[in-house]
Design a protein around this motif. Structure first.
Motif, short mmCIF file in Angstrom:
data_model
loop_
_atom_site.label_atom_id
_atom_site.label_comp_id
_atom_site.label_asym_id
_atom_site.label_seq_id
_atom_site.Cartn_x
_atom_site.Cartn_y
_atom_site.Cartn_z
N GLY A 13 0.79 -1.22 0.00
CA GLY A 13 0.00 0.00 0.00
C GLY A 13 0.83 1.28 0.00
O GLY A 13 0.37 2.31 -0.46
N ILE A 14 2.04 1.21 0.50
CA ILE A 14 2.89 2.41 0.57
C ILE A 14 4.06 2.37 -0.41
O ILE A 14 4.85 3.30 -0.46
CB ILE A 14 3.40 2.65 2.00
N LEU A 15 4.15 1.30 -1.18
CA LEU A 15 5.28 1.11 -2.08
C LEU A 15 5.44 2.25 -3.08
O LEU A 15 6.54 2.81 -3.23
CB LEU A 15 5.09 -0.22 -2.83
N GLU A 16 4.37 2.64 -3.73
CA GLU A 16 4.43 3.71 -4.73
C GLU A 16 4.92 5.01 -4.10
O GLU A 16 5.77 5.71 -4.67
CB GLU A 16 3.04 3.88 -5.33
N PHE A 17 4.40 5.34 -2.92
CA PHE A 17 4.81 6.55 -2.23
C PHE A 17 6.30 6.51 -1.90
O PHE A 17 7.02 7.49 -2.09
CB PHE A 17 3.97 6.75 -0.97
N GLU A 90 0.28 15.04 -3.21
CA GLU A 90 -1.02 14.53 -2.77
C GLU A 90 -0.85 13.25 -1.95
O GLU A 90 -1.51 13.07 -0.92
CB GLU A 90 -1.92 14.27 -3.98
N LEU A 91 0.03 12.36 -2.41
CA LEU A 91 0.30 11.14 -1.64
C LEU A 91 0.91 11.46 -0.29
O LEU A 91 0.58 10.83 0.72
CB LEU A 91 1.25 10.21 -2.42
N ALA A 99 -0.96 8.44 8.75
CA ALA A 99 0.00 8.14 9.81
C ALA A 99 -0.44 8.79 11.12
O ALA A 99 -0.39 8.15 12.19
CB ALA A 99 1.39 8.62 9.42
N ASN A 100 -0.91 10.03 11.06
CA ASN A 100 -1.38 10.70 12.27
C ASN A 100 -2.60 10.00 12.85
O ASN A 100 -2.70 9.82 14.07
CB ASN A 100 -1.70 12.17 11.98
N ASN A 103 -1.47 6.62 14.35
CA ASN A 103 -0.73 6.86 15.59
C ASN A 103 -1.66 7.30 16.72
O ASN A 103 -1.49 6.89 17.86
CB ASN A 103 0.38 7.90 15.38
N THR A 104 -2.63 8.12 16.40
CA THR A 104 -3.60 8.55 17.41
C THR A 104 -4.37 7.36 17.95
O THR A 104 -4.50 7.18 19.16
CB THR A 104 -4.58 9.59 16.82
N LEU A 105 -4.86 6.52 17.06
CA LEU A 105 -5.63 5.36 17.49
C LEU A 105 -4.78 4.35 18.24
O LEU A 105 -5.20 3.80 19.26
CB LEU A 105 -6.29 4.68 16.28
N ALA A 106 -3.58 4.12 17.76
CA ALA A 106 -2.71 3.11 18.37
C ALA A 106 -2.16 3.56 19.71
O ALA A 106 -1.82 2.73 20.56
CB ALA A 106 -1.56 2.77 17.42
N SER A 107 -2.10 4.87 19.94
CA SER A 107 -1.52 5.35 21.20
C SER A 107 -2.55 5.65 22.27
O SER A 107 -2.19 6.02 23.38
CB SER A 107 -0.67 6.60 20.94
N LYS A 108 -3.82 5.49 21.96
CA LYS A 108 -4.87 5.72 22.97
C LYS A 108 -4.64 4.77 24.13
O LYS A 108 -4.46 3.58 23.94
CB LYS A 108 -6.26 5.49 22.38
N ARG A 109 -4.69 5.28 25.33
CA ARG A 109 -4.45 4.45 26.51
C ARG A 109 -5.73 3.87 27.06
O ARG A 109 -5.75 2.79 27.60
CB ARG A 109 -3.73 5.25 27.58
#
Length: 135
Positions: A13-17, A90-91, A99-100, A103-109
């Motif tokens: 999914g991020i290869l092109e970028f 745009e990418l 990413a933001n 990171n927000t979802l993954a860092s919720k305590r």
């Protein structure tokens, strides 16, 4: 569930970028792109890279020029076109937003389970309809 498959799909999914990020810094030869990707711990095969470069070239995102080589055939060096530069921007915006968010979802305590457990008890009573005679 197969973790390797999920990891592979995320990388695709991020290869092109990632490839455009490398080319954006200056002309790039495909084997140098492969080496840089591997150096960043993103494995890519030339058999994956070349069709992607061709697709980006056909979409007018990339251009290339041939450079004579002292040892072997001429080399094809890729660079971004103005259209490719806009596409990259745009990418990049999309990547930063994703990413933001991740990171927000993954860092919720606090977990959803704990917030549900702190809600009013299930013993809450609600008004119900009753059949009462009309007077």
């Amino acid at each position: 569930m197969n973790i390797e498959n999920t990891q592979s799909q995320m990388r695709k999914g991020i290869l092109e970028f990632c490839i455009l990020s490398i080319i954006r810094r200056g002309e790039a030869y495909p084997s140098d792109i492969v080496d840089e990707m591997r150096g960043a711990n993103l494995q890519i095969l030339e058999g994956t890279l070349y069709p992607l470069l061709t697709r980006l070239k056909n979409a007018e995102m990339l251009t290339y020029r041939w450079v004579e080589s002292n040892s072997g055939p001429p080399r094809k060096y890729f660079s971004l076109t103005p259209k490719g530069e806009e596409f990259f921007k745009e990418l990049e915006t999309t990547w930063n937003e994703l990413a933001n968010a991740v990171n927000t979802l993954a860092s919720k305590r606090e977990s959803l389970v704990s917030s549900v457990n702190n809600s009013p008890s299930d013993n809450t009573t609600y008004p119900t309809e009753t059949n009462q005679p009309n007077n």
